[in-house]
Design a protein around this motif. Structure first.
Motif, PDB file in Angstrom:
ATOM      1  N   THR A   7       5.944   1.917  -7.216  1.00  5.42           N
ATOM      2  CA  THR A   7       5.109   2.088  -6.030  1.00  5.42           C
ATOM      3  C   THR A   7       5.640   3.312  -5.288  1.00  5.42           C
ATOM      4  O   THR A   7       6.772   3.744  -5.523  1.00  5.42           O
ATOM      5  CB  THR A   7       5.190   0.871  -5.078  1.00  5.42           C
ATOM      6  OG1 THR A   7       6.532   0.741  -4.603  1.00  5.42           O
ATOM      7  CG2 THR A   7       4.733  -0.407  -5.753  1.00  5.42           C
ATOM      8  N   VAL A   8       4.841   3.828  -4.403  1.00  3.92           N
ATOM      9  CA  VAL A   8       5.288   4.966  -3.596  1.00  3.92           C
ATOM     10  C   VAL A   8       6.519   4.558  -2.791  1.00  3.92           C
ATOM     11  O   VAL A   8       7.507   5.294  -2.737  1.00  3.92           O
ATOM     12  CB  VAL A   8       4.153   5.469  -2.678  1.00  3.92           C
ATOM     13  CG1 VAL A   8       4.672   6.515  -1.708  1.00  3.92           C
ATOM     14  CG2 VAL A   8       2.999   6.024  -3.505  1.00  3.92           C
ATOM     15  N   ALA A   9       6.494   3.378  -2.191  1.00  3.42           N
ATOM     16  CA  ALA A   9       7.619   2.935  -1.357  1.00  3.42           C
ATOM     17  C   ALA A   9       8.926   2.881  -2.152  1.00  3.42           C
ATOM     18  O   ALA A   9       9.989   3.223  -1.626  1.00  3.42           O
ATOM     19  CB  ALA A   9       7.314   1.574  -0.750  1.00  3.42           C
ATOM     20  N   LYS A  10       8.862   2.466  -3.421  1.00  2.00           N
ATOM     21  CA  LYS A  10      10.073   2.355  -4.241  1.00  2.00           C
ATOM     22  C   LYS A  10      10.539   3.706  -4.788  1.00  2.00           C
ATOM     23  O   LYS A  10      11.732   3.907  -4.986  1.00  2.00           O
ATOM     24  CB  LYS A  10       9.821   1.435  -5.438  1.00  2.00           C
ATOM     25  CG  LYS A  10       9.668  -0.015  -5.116  1.00  2.00           C
ATOM     26  CD  LYS A  10       9.421  -0.789  -6.408  1.00  2.00           C
ATOM     27  CE  LYS A  10       9.076  -2.236  -6.150  1.00  2.00           C
ATOM     28  NZ  LYS A  10       8.729  -2.932  -7.405  1.00  2.00           N
ATOM     29  N   ARG A  23       8.969   8.837   6.789  1.00  2.00           N
ATOM     30  CA  ARG A  23       8.766   8.051   5.576  1.00  2.00           C
ATOM     31  C   ARG A  23       7.613   7.040   5.672  1.00  2.00           C
ATOM     32  O   ARG A  23       6.762   6.987   4.787  1.00  2.00           O
ATOM     33  CB  ARG A  23      10.061   7.341   5.191  1.00  2.00           C
ATOM     34  CG  ARG A  23       9.946   6.604   3.883  1.00  2.00           C
ATOM     35  CD  ARG A  23      11.271   6.014   3.439  1.00  2.00           C
ATOM     36  NE  ARG A  23      11.092   5.280   2.213  1.00  2.00           N
ATOM     37  CZ  ARG A  23      10.943   5.828   1.016  1.00  2.00           C
ATOM     38  NH1 ARG A  23      10.974   7.129   0.880  1.00  2.00           N
ATOM     39  NH2 ARG A  23      10.762   5.080  -0.050  1.00  2.00           N
ATOM     40  N   ASN A  24       7.576   6.208   6.695  1.00  2.48           N
ATOM     41  CA  ASN A  24       6.574   5.136   6.767  1.00  2.48           C
ATOM     42  C   ASN A  24       5.140   5.662   6.762  1.00  2.48           C
ATOM     43  O   ASN A  24       4.290   5.143   6.038  1.00  2.48           O
ATOM     44  CB  ASN A  24       6.812   4.242   7.985  1.00  2.48           C
ATOM     45  CG  ASN A  24       8.028   3.362   7.807  1.00  2.48           C
ATOM     46  OD1 ASN A  24       8.493   3.125   6.690  1.00  2.48           O
ATOM     47  ND2 ASN A  24       8.575   2.885   8.909  1.00  2.48           N
ATOM     48  N   GLN A  29       0.126   7.004   3.788  1.00  4.39           N
ATOM     49  CA  GLN A  29      -0.800   8.066   3.376  1.00  4.39           C
ATOM     50  C   GLN A  29      -0.959   8.086   1.852  1.00  4.39           C
ATOM     51  O   GLN A  29      -2.027   8.380   1.339  1.00  4.39           O
ATOM     52  CB  GLN A  29      -0.258   9.414   3.868  1.00  4.39           C
ATOM     53  CG  GLN A  29      -1.209  10.550   3.813  1.00  4.39           C
ATOM     54  CD  GLN A  29      -1.989  10.705   5.101  1.00  4.39           C
ATOM     55  OE1 GLN A  29      -1.813   9.976   6.065  1.00  4.39           O
ATOM     56  NE2 GLN A  29      -2.876  11.649   5.105  1.00  4.39           N
ATOM     57  N   PHE A  30       0.116   7.782   1.130  1.00  8.87           N
ATOM     58  CA  PHE A  30       0.123   7.834  -0.337  1.00  8.87           C
ATOM     59  C   PHE A  30      -0.172   6.483  -0.980  1.00  8.87           C
ATOM     60  O   PHE A  30      -0.097   6.350  -2.202  1.00  8.87           O
ATOM     61  CB  PHE A  30       1.488   8.333  -0.828  1.00  8.87           C
ATOM     62  CG  PHE A  30       1.707   9.814  -0.688  1.00  8.87           C
ATOM     63  CD1 PHE A  30       0.798  10.643  -0.060  1.00  8.87           C
ATOM     64  CD2 PHE A  30       2.864  10.382  -1.190  1.00  8.87           C
ATOM     65  CE1 PHE A  30       1.022  12.002   0.066  1.00  8.87           C
ATOM     66  CE2 PHE A  30       3.099  11.747  -1.080  1.00  8.87           C
ATOM     67  CZ  PHE A  30       2.171  12.558  -0.449  1.00  8.87           C
ATOM     68  N   ALA A  31      -0.515   5.468  -0.190  1.00  4.15           N
ATOM     69  CA  ALA A  31      -0.699   4.106  -0.712  1.00  4.15           C
ATOM     70  C   ALA A  31      -1.710   4.027  -1.858  1.00  4.15           C
ATOM     71  O   ALA A  31      -1.559   3.192  -2.751  1.00  4.15           O
ATOM     72  CB  ALA A  31      -1.110   3.164   0.415  1.00  4.15           C
ATOM     73  N   THR A  32      -2.698   4.895  -1.871  1.00  5.64           N
ATOM     74  CA  THR A  32      -3.704   4.838  -2.938  1.00  5.64           C
ATOM     75  C   THR A  32      -3.121   5.223  -4.296  1.00  5.64           C
ATOM     76  O   THR A  32      -3.750   4.970  -5.325  1.00  5.64           O
ATOM     77  CB  THR A  32      -4.923   5.726  -2.621  1.00  5.64           C
ATOM     78  OG1 THR A  32      -4.485   7.073  -2.450  1.00  5.64           O
ATOM     79  CG2 THR A  32      -5.636   5.255  -1.370  1.00  5.64           C
ATOM     80  N   LEU A  33      -1.933   5.818  -4.314  1.00  4.39           N
ATOM     81  CA  LEU A  33      -1.269   6.132  -5.590  1.00  4.39           C
ATOM     82  C   LEU A  33      -0.670   4.885  -6.237  1.00  4.39           C
ATOM     83  O   LEU A  33      -0.412   4.881  -7.442  1.00  4.39           O
ATOM     84  CB  LEU A  33      -0.141   7.152  -5.371  1.00  4.39           C
ATOM     85  CG  LEU A  33      -0.535   8.602  -5.153  1.00  4.39           C
ATOM     86  CD1 LEU A  33       0.708   9.423  -4.815  1.00  4.39           C
ATOM     87  CD2 LEU A  33      -1.222   9.162  -6.390  1.00  4.39           C
ATOM     88  N   ASP A  34      -0.435   3.840  -5.461  1.00  8.82           N
ATOM     89  CA  ASP A  34       0.228   2.655  -5.996  1.00  8.82           C
ATOM     90  C   ASP A  34      -0.484   2.064  -7.208  1.00  8.82           C
ATOM     91  O   ASP A  34       0.170   1.679  -8.177  1.00  8.82           O
ATOM     92  CB  ASP A  34       0.400   1.587  -4.911  1.00  8.82           C
ATOM     93  CG  ASP A  34       1.517   1.911  -3.934  1.00  8.82           C
ATOM     94  OD1 ASP A  34       2.310   2.845  -4.206  1.00  8.82           O
ATOM     95  OD2 ASP A  34       1.590   1.237  -2.893  1.00  8.82           O
ATOM     96  N   ALA A  35      -1.788   1.999  -7.175  1.00  6.11           N
ATOM     97  CA  ALA A  35      -2.528   1.431  -8.308  1.00  6.11           C
ATOM     98  C   ALA A  35      -2.301   2.249  -9.580  1.00  6.11           C
ATOM     99  O   ALA A  35      -2.168   1.691 -10.670  1.00  6.11           O
ATOM    100  CB  ALA A  35      -4.023   1.362  -7.982  1.00  6.11           C
ATOM    101  N   ARG A  36      -2.229   3.545  -9.455  1.00  3.69           N
ATOM    102  CA  ARG A  36      -2.014   4.419 -10.613  1.00  3.69           C
ATOM    103  C   ARG A  36      -0.565   4.322 -11.087  1.00  3.69           C
ATOM    104  O   ARG A  36      -0.282   4.307 -12.275  1.00  3.69           O
ATOM    105  CB  ARG A  36      -2.384   5.865 -10.243  1.00  3.69           C
ATOM    106  CG  ARG A  36      -2.120   6.913 -11.269  1.00  3.69           C
ATOM    107  CD  ARG A  36      -2.492   6.617 -12.683  1.00  3.69           C
ATOM    108  NE  ARG A  36      -3.875   6.390 -12.959  1.00  3.69           N
ATOM    109  CZ  ARG A  36      -4.288   5.588 -13.953  1.00  3.69           C
ATOM    110  NH1 ARG A  36      -3.449   4.955 -14.708  1.00  3.69           N
ATOM    111  NH2 ARG A  36      -5.556   5.427 -14.179  1.00  3.69           N
TER     112      ARG A  36
END
Length: 139
Positions: A7-10, A23-24, A29-36
């Motif tokens: 995930t982006v957070a990790k 960071r937060n 902002q990048f949360a939509t990358l998590d699925a990919r």
């Protein structure tokens, strides 16, 4: 699917020009990358975000993605608005990952599958012909 999905957070590391205070909202902002990213293991995935000349006329945002077994993917943006630049590198990274994944896994992309040679039936055609007792030549 990975037991430790990326995930982006990790996986996100902030470098030059960004602080941990950023960071937060960047992760959001990048949360939509998590699925990919979820199809990759977090331990084998690294995202590195940096900015040169932040808030200056020639600012440049760079997002680098390293996934074990893949070539490094780099996206950049020269947008003056920071949020727009982040959206730009995020969307470009998602597109480049999709393109790379398609190149690596053509069996999952119906557009890259090879059509059967002329004279050979597809499974659907073979089933249709079996019900009629006809052969390919009788069409």
């Amino acid at each position: 699917m990975s037991t430790n999905p990326a995930t982006v957070a990790k996986c996100l590391r902030l470098n030059a020009g960004f602080s941990q205070a950023d960071r937060n909202w960047i992760v959001e902002q990048f949360a939509t990358l998590d699925a990919r990213l979820a199809t990759f293991d977090a331990d084998a995935t690294d995202l590195e975000l940096s900015i040169k000349d932040r808030e200056a006329k020639g600012q440049r945002v760079t997002l680098e993605c390293r996934i074990a077994g893949w070539e490094k993917i780099v996206t950049t943006s020269s947008e003056q608005d920071l949020r727009a630049a982040l959206n730009d590198v995020r969307d470009d990274l998602r597109r480049k990952i999709n393109d790379a994944k398609t190149r690596q896994e053509p069996r999952n992309n119906k557009h890259l599958r090879v059509a059967p040679p002329p004279g050979q039936d597809t499974p659907a055609e073979a089933e249709e012909l079996a019900g009629t007792g006809a052969t390919t030549d009788d069409r």
